[in-house]
Scaffold this active site. Structure first.
Site, PDB file in Angstrom:
ATOM      1  N   THR A  25      44.624  31.693  39.730  1.00 34.35           N
ATOM      2  CA  THR A  25      45.293  32.316  38.549  1.00 34.35           C
ATOM      3  C   THR A  25      46.827  32.531  38.695  1.00 34.35           C
ATOM      4  O   THR A  25      47.259  32.990  39.879  1.00 34.35           O
ATOM      5  CB  THR A  25      44.778  33.835  37.965  1.00 34.35           C
ATOM      6  OG1 THR A  25      43.428  33.457  37.627  1.00 34.35           O
ATOM      7  CG2 THR A  25      45.240  34.306  36.810  1.00 34.35           C
ATOM      8  N   THR A  28      51.922  29.339  39.497  1.00 38.75           N
ATOM      9  CA  THR A  28      52.081  28.370  40.663  1.00 38.75           C
ATOM     10  C   THR A  28      50.843  27.494  40.727  1.00 38.75           C
ATOM     11  O   THR A  28      51.061  26.410  40.640  1.00 38.75           O
ATOM     12  CB  THR A  28      52.496  28.971  42.044  1.00 38.75           C
ATOM     13  OG1 THR A  28      53.367  29.957  41.796  1.00 38.75           O
ATOM     14  CG2 THR A  28      52.838  28.040  43.029  1.00 38.75           C
ATOM     15  N   ASP A  81      44.954  29.118  45.266  1.00 39.86           N
ATOM     16  CA  ASP A  81      45.222  30.101  44.484  1.00 39.86           C
ATOM     17  C   ASP A  81      46.844  30.492  45.059  1.00 39.86           C
ATOM     18  O   ASP A  81      47.518  30.140  45.815  1.00 39.86           O
ATOM     19  CB  ASP A  81      44.399  31.434  44.691  1.00 39.86           C
ATOM     20  CG  ASP A  81      44.391  32.352  43.546  1.00 39.86           C
ATOM     21  OD1 ASP A  81      45.228  32.468  42.678  1.00 39.86           O
ATOM     22  OD2 ASP A  81      43.389  33.392  43.665  1.00 39.86           O
ATOM     23  N   ALA A  83      50.059  33.662  45.320  1.00 42.07           N
ATOM     24  CA  ALA A  83      50.120  34.939  46.036  1.00 42.07           C
ATOM     25  C   ALA A  83      51.387  35.488  45.569  1.00 42.07           C
ATOM     26  O   ALA A  83      52.217  34.996  45.080  1.00 42.07           O
ATOM     27  CB  ALA A  83      49.962  34.868  47.545  1.00 42.07           C
ATOM     28  N   ASP A  84      51.457  36.949  45.451  1.00 42.16           N
ATOM     29  CA  ASP A  84      52.635  37.550  45.271  1.00 42.16           C
ATOM     30  C   ASP A  84      53.729  37.855  46.856  1.00 42.16           C
ATOM     31  O   ASP A  84      54.770  38.225  46.639  1.00 42.16           O
ATOM     32  CB  ASP A  84      52.605  39.106  44.869  1.00 42.16           C
ATOM     33  CG  ASP A  84      51.639  38.918  43.474  1.00 42.16           C
ATOM     34  OD1 ASP A  84      52.037  38.114  42.628  1.00 42.16           O
ATOM     35  OD2 ASP A  84      50.397  39.272  43.460  1.00 42.16           O
ATOM     36  N   GLU A 103      39.570  36.881  41.800  1.00 41.21           N
ATOM     37  CA  GLU A 103      40.250  36.003  42.898  1.00 41.21           C
ATOM     38  C   GLU A 103      39.230  36.122  44.425  1.00 41.21           C
ATOM     39  O   GLU A 103      39.259  35.143  45.105  1.00 41.21           O
ATOM     40  CB  GLU A 103      41.617  36.296  43.015  1.00 41.21           C
ATOM     41  CG  GLU A 103      42.267  35.843  41.707  1.00 41.21           C
ATOM     42  CD  GLU A 103      43.863  36.104  41.832  1.00 41.21           C
ATOM     43  OE1 GLU A 103      44.472  35.206  41.039  1.00 41.21           O
ATOM     44  OE2 GLU A 103      44.177  37.184  42.280  1.00 41.21           O
ATOM     45  N   LYS A 121      58.251  34.262  48.159  1.00 40.94           N
ATOM     46  CA  LYS A 121      56.876  35.008  48.298  1.00 40.94           C
ATOM     47  C   LYS A 121      56.659  35.446  49.939  1.00 40.94           C
ATOM     48  O   LYS A 121      55.710  36.072  50.438  1.00 40.94           O
ATOM     49  CB  LYS A 121      55.736  34.302  47.888  1.00 40.94           C
ATOM     50  CG  LYS A 121      55.741  34.027  46.497  1.00 40.94           C
ATOM     51  CD  LYS A 121      55.597  35.034  45.578  1.00 40.94           C
ATOM     52  CE  LYS A 121      55.792  34.754  44.051  1.00 40.94           C
ATOM     53  NZ  LYS A 121      54.608  34.088  43.687  1.00 40.94           N
TER      54      LYS A 121
HETATM   55  C1  5RP Z   1      47.095  36.821  40.153  1.00 37.88           C
HETATM   56  C2  5RP Z   1      47.383  36.491  41.193  1.00 37.88           C
HETATM   57  C3  5RP Z   1      48.431  35.497  41.241  1.00 37.88           C
HETATM   58  O1  5RP Z   1      48.013  34.387  42.227  1.00 37.88           O
HETATM   59  C4  5RP Z   1      49.894  35.880  41.912  1.00 37.88           C
HETATM   60  O2  5RP Z   1      50.177  36.977  41.012  1.00 37.88           O
HETATM   61  C5  5RP Z   1      50.993  34.899  41.951  1.00 37.88           C
HETATM   62  O3  5RP Z   1      51.374  34.622  40.725  1.00 37.88           O
HETATM   63  P1  5RP Z   1      52.416  33.589  40.601  1.00 37.88           P
HETATM   64  O4  5RP Z   1      52.020  32.108  41.097  1.00 37.88           O
HETATM   65  O5  5RP Z   1      52.754  33.477  38.996  1.00 37.88           O
HETATM   66  O6  5RP Z   1      53.814  33.956  41.156  1.00 37.88           O
HETATM   67  O7  5RP Z   1      47.309  37.133  42.314  1.00 37.88           O
HETATM   68  O8  5RP Z   1      46.327  38.142  40.044  1.00 37.88           O
END
Ligand code: 5RP
Length: 226
Positions: A25, A28, A81, A83-84, A103, A121
């Site tokens: 989610t 990215t 997936d 990540a932050d 996730e 990140k």
């Molecule tokens: C959602 C998440 C996302 O993978 C995380 O926030 C990264 O999002 P983005 O790719 O929009 O920066 O953990 O719960």
């Protein structure tokens, strides 16, 4: 092409026909899912996806990616997936989009977890991004006290003055711990607290991270110095 798109599209190259794939989610992995949808449509790629959120479920359906239930398909071959935050040992903070419970369930049921991210990140220590902790709404203020007792300040995530609800109907506490030097221990401590459903700490789960920056996409692999 922006960096998120570069990382997201490149990681889609890990997916081959016949695979069962966890679909993450965020903005990215969105590009990974778009690319997988394109390959399904134009190249006859045959996969079954397991979405990690209602938003990803909707996107994948619109793109014509076949979807299935986690419990019927596990183990999955691969999950991709976002990540932050990512540290040097590929431990992660996730949950900026509030989807970290699903996730983590999908990642835990996958043989491999591939993360897509831009350079912003990658951090020396987890923590500058407030750690998302999903809690049940009932008695959430008491749960917040217990969470803060582990050494942080915590605010309930709100949007437009209303509490944000996860896909599971729960609240999210965004927790400021400063530097998180022992993410595994902290994850265990938080999850032992009454009212806590799941944390955004993903420790020892990621196998590789596709990181995009101005010089292109590099791949960090578990156990290999950056
Ligand atoms: C959602 C998440 C996302 O993978 C995380 O926030 C990264 O999002 P983005 O790719 O929009 O920066 O953990 O719960």
């Amino acid at each position: 092409m922006n960096h998120k798109q570069a990382a997201g599209e490149k990681a889609a190259g890990e997916v081959n026909s016949g695979m069962k794939v966890g679909l993450g989610t965020g903005s990215t992995v969105y590009y990974t899912i778009l690319e997988l949808g394109r390959r399904v449509k134009e190249e006859g790629l045959e996969i079954i996806g397991v979405p990690t959120s209602e938003a990803t479920d909707k996107l994948a359906r619109e793109l014509g990616i076949p979807l299935g239930e986690l419990s019927e398909l596990e183990p999955l071959d691969l999950t991709i997936d976002g990540a932050d935050e990512v540290n040097g040992t590929l431990d992660l903070i996730k949950g900026g989009g509030g989807a970290h419970f699903r996730e983590k369930m999908v990642a835990a049921a996958s043989r491999r977890l591939v993360i897509v991210a831009d350079e912003s990140k990658v951090v020396p220590e987890l923590g500058p991004f407030r750690l998302p902790v999903e809690v049940v709404p009932y008695g959430w203020k008491s749960t917040r006290k217990r969470v803060e007792g582990t050494g942080c300040s915590a605010v309930r995530r709100e949007r437009g003055g209303e509490p944000v609800r996860t896909d599971n109907g729960n609240y999210i506490l965004d927790c400021d711990f400063g530097d998180i030097t022992e993410p595994g221990a902290l994850d265990g401590k938080l999850k032992s607290l009454l009212g806590v459903v799941e944390t955004g700490l993903f420790v020892g789960m990621a196998d590789s991270v596709y990181v995009a920056g101005p010089d292109g996409v590099r791949v960090l692999r578990r156990g290999t110095p950056a």
